[in-house]
Design an enzyme around this catalytic site. Structure first.
Site, PDB file in Angstrom:
ATOM      1  N   GLY A   7      -5.210 -31.527 -29.951  1.00  0.00           N
ATOM      2  CA  GLY A   7      -6.242 -31.832 -28.964  1.00  0.00           C
ATOM      3  C   GLY A   7      -5.734 -31.412 -27.591  1.00  0.00           C
ATOM      4  CE  LYS A 125     -11.650 -45.670 -25.939  1.00  0.00           C
ATOM      5  NZ  LYS A 125     -11.093 -44.652 -25.032  1.00  0.00           N
ATOM      6  CE  LYS A 225     -10.448 -48.423 -22.907  1.00  0.00           C
ATOM      7  NZ  LYS A 225     -11.112 -48.179 -21.599  1.00  0.00           N
TER       8      LYS A 225
END
Lengths: 337, 337
Positions: A7, A125, A225
């Site tokens: 990435g 995430k 989160k």
């Protein structure tokens, strides 16, 4: 230490830039010699077992948009998985975009690396909020070190803080402002009395809110989160579907000014405890550590010995997020000594 | 791990209580078996090579005021130095009261332990703010580990945070609210419009300000902490005389309300950077991380990668300070493995 960066958007480039900046100091201070042996993006990869030039990586990406255009060592028609299977490396840096539907392709990247006994650092995430325990088990059974400080709150160092700095304490809950976009919008609504829609538009024009702001303003990003904090700091075993979520899109300037008269602010607060997993707008007292303006992230850990301890920092930003990734890399290096 | 606790006031008792609370968990989680082999106070000492009972230590002190009254193992007519020279221990916990004139007797206790190759944990600001480099040199030349998280901001973990959690970052300055008494007085003056003298008296009645408040309200205590942060976090080599100090005793309710009208608060701010060592009242914007009420301590580290990172926590308290000492003990134990 040979890194494979999968990435190469804002965070990947940030990692590359931070390595350029810190290469010599890391050698001097920690004896850590980092080399980036492979980088991938949608266009393909750049691969060199002797190490790629981190400045040239950024230049290539910024000029052409494609990492496969890297001089001499650029290749097309390869995926992250191909690269992980073929390249000799020590640690995967997984920084592809977050996908909260199935966590892919990050999940496969991470599991491939772990099954190969490699260490993994990620800011992603998606897999962390969907299948945390599966990743931890894979890491444990392969003796792979797995670090993910950058996945929560960018440069606000909360996970390592809880694990290391507060050693000896039992932590019973985490509460925080975990989305900078929402905090920016709510702060401006409070300071200017402007309505939600208009404030969101202005935040989009400034590049603070994304073109598609859904995951931020509806509390999904903060909920991811909260899941990561619940699992990693409170040792729970939960996923995104377990969080009760309400965003900020229905908050009016009237409710904000009503709260203000009583000495309160309205903030989007995430909470993780053994009784409650929730993201919702709440009243926060002026003068409390949560009464911060702008794009800051803040989190308070409730502990048995140290009472409440709070950390605050920039929740986003390419270099800031890369800083959290670098601290994870250094921690892996130290534990290998 | 055999501990020698020199000083048995609020902090020493806190350490004893925290060890009682956490003894079993520390064994399970870290394989750390703590035993307290000696404790001293002004009356003498309690010494048992097989370990003292931490609950009985507290009970004895609270009932009689004298640790020398500890059943069977209590002794009078011994000083800290005697005990350190006679007892077999691994780590000194130096928690005698802070003395900012010459740092004694803490300085001698610490140097005696180090010269014997023992590790040292302290909460004592005296020697740290008067002769930091001498202590660090003694620690280094004797291979002794020296930790002092509890000396700055009680349960606000700033030193280990800077060294460990922010690894990879260069820190260029530390700013903070480092004295809970001053912050309490200023917050009440702001919320109630009351004058300084009256507010100080009320704080004294509540036990928040000491009977002799001089070191707190005149900024000396905050200045000691600034010196410790400058030396330990910024690698400077300074002492208390290098700090420009102004306290809060000349602040009027009028100046506070004038600031408030413009959206500011007045706070006693300590700053350490390579250009400036200062403690003085300053204007702080509402909505900034420094706009906290009450006895909280807050500090912001300016870093090159993570930008500004802030920590906040209780600046004082027996158990809170002992929590910081425990995290230092655990860190010493981990690095011995």
């Amino acid at each position: 230490m040979k890194l494979c960066i999968i990435g190469f958007g804002a965070v990947g480039k940030g990692v590359s830039r931070v390595i350029s900046m810190k290469k010599e100091i890391l050698k001097e201070k920690y004896g850590l010699d980092i080399s980036v042996v492979a980088v991938t993006d949608r266009s393909g990869a750049a691969i060199n077992p002797d190490g790629l030039d981190t400045d040239l990586l950024i230049e290539t990406k910024e000029k052409t948009g494609k990492i496969s255009e890297y001089p001499e060592y650029g290749v097309t028609d390869v995926t992250g998985i191909h690269v992980l299977n073929q390249v000799d490396y020590d640690c995967l840096i997984e920084v592809t975009p977050t996908n909260i539907d199935d966590g892919e392709p990050a999940k496969s990247h991470i599991l491939t690396a772990m099954n190969d006994g490699k260490d993994v650092v990620t800011s992603n995430k998606g897999p962390l909020s969907l299948c945390f325990s599966e990743l931890i088990e894979a890491a444990n059974s392969n003796n792979s070190i797995f670090k993910y400080e950058a996945s929560v709150g960018g440069a606000m160092p909360i996970i390592n803080f809880a694990h290391e700095t507060l050693a000896g304490n039992e932590i019973s809950s985490v509460q925080g402002i975990l989305n900078g976009t929402c905090n920016y919008i709510l702060s401006r609504m409070a300071n200017e009395g402007s309505p939600y829609g208009q404030t969101l538009n202005e935040a989009q024009e400034l590049g603070i809110a994304e073109t598609d702001p859904y995951q931020d303003v509806e509390g999904i990003d903060a909920a991811c989160k909260i899941v990561i904090l619940a699992n990693s700091v409170l040792n729970m075993n939960v996923s995104l579907k377990d969080v009760q979520i309400e965003g900020i899109s229905r908050i009016t300037p009237e409710s904000i000014s009503l709260a203000k008269k009583e000495g309160f602010l309205i903030k989007l607060i995430g909470e993780a405890s053994h009784n409650n997993l929730e993201v919702s707008p709440r009243l926060v007292r002026e003068g409390s550590p949560f009464a911060v303006d702008g794009t800051l992230n803040v989190a308070t850990l409730r502990t048995d010995l140290a009472d409440d301890v709070t950390v605050a920092g920039k929740g986003a930003g390419s270099i800031e997020t890369a800083s959290a990734i670098l601290s994870d890399i250094i921690s892996i290096w130290k534990s290998s000594l």
